[in-house]
Design an enzyme around this catalytic site. Sequence first.
Site, PDB file in Angstrom:
ATOM      1  N   LYS A 155      19.544  83.887  91.204  1.00 35.01           N
ATOM      2  CA  LYS A 155      19.418  83.567  89.777  1.00 35.01           C
ATOM      3  C   LYS A 155      17.992  83.792  89.285  1.00 35.01           C
ATOM      4  CE  LYS A 155      19.643  81.997  85.649  1.00 35.01           C
ATOM      5  NZ  LYS A 155      19.897  80.608  85.293  1.00 35.01           N
ATOM      6  N   LYS A 196       9.233  78.598  82.284  1.00 38.00           N
ATOM      7  CA  LYS A 196       9.507  77.820  83.493  1.00 38.00           C
ATOM      8  C   LYS A 196      10.158  78.691  84.562  1.00 38.00           C
ATOM      9  CE  LYS A 196      13.296  75.508  83.178  1.00 38.00           C
ATOM     10  NZ  LYS A 196      14.183  76.307  84.060  1.00 38.00           N
TER      11      LYS A 196
END
Length: 299
Positions: free
Chosen positions: A180, A250
Amino acid sequence: MTPRTTTSAEAATLGFAGLGVMGEPICRNITRGSGAQMQVFDLSPAPVARLVEHGAVAAQSLAAMAAEVDILFLSLPGGAQVETVIRDEILPSGKAGLLVVDMSTSPVGLSRDLSEALQEKGMRLVDAPVARTRQAAEEGTLSIMVGGSDEDVAVIHPLLAHAATDITHCGPVGCGQVVKILNNMVLFETVVALSEALSLGRAAGVDDALLFDTLAKGSADSFALRNHGMKAMLPDVFPSGAFPTDYALKDVKYALELANLTGFQAHGAELAKTRMEKARDAGLGDAYFPALVRVMDRA
């Protein structure tokens, strides 16, 4: 040895914590599709109330839910929140045999550390971060990348199938996060390239829409071009409530952490981070992250 539950997905009691932009539709699709008993918890009462209308049961607290359910899904903003929830709520209260399914995007090392901590208390972790858009979450057509044991992945696969059309078992715990994070890294770097192409083409006198339409007919075509480029960059619309710059920043930092963990340098990710930081500093932290096109550097 870690206790193993023999409960099938169909008979399991489920819990879901984190009912945000992605979590709420994922939870709704699993609740509707599985017919299983689903407890839900979120700091905001509105999504809880909506899911209760679809047959879910509001939990008193996350800790109480962890003490009762067989499978607990988490869909939280990032690793910091996942660590807090697991260490402060689940580890002290979770029942033996609990299977925690982290659908958040979290650092690889943290996922593996938390898995070890849960194992010491007789619980297990599967990382199952999701890819694709908010619309895909609504439609149940996400791509989910899973890290965990064969046995645990087999248990949750039929549940995830209510939320996703593509479910890939990537390897042991942490490997779902690896894939991911790299998916997002490639996306971010592509959006940076699109922002450069759009700015350069515009400065050189080429029509924006013509440029992107023509790129889509050649080898520069991509999901990022057709979605982030054509649907956001061209109309210059970057709404809040989509995938904000702060969240993208992030995630690109997670990619750089992974690079450090594996001993490589990721120069493209460094550039994406720099561009996102510039967008954040320009007041675009809450805006859909392709807004970084607005902060292109000039020579």
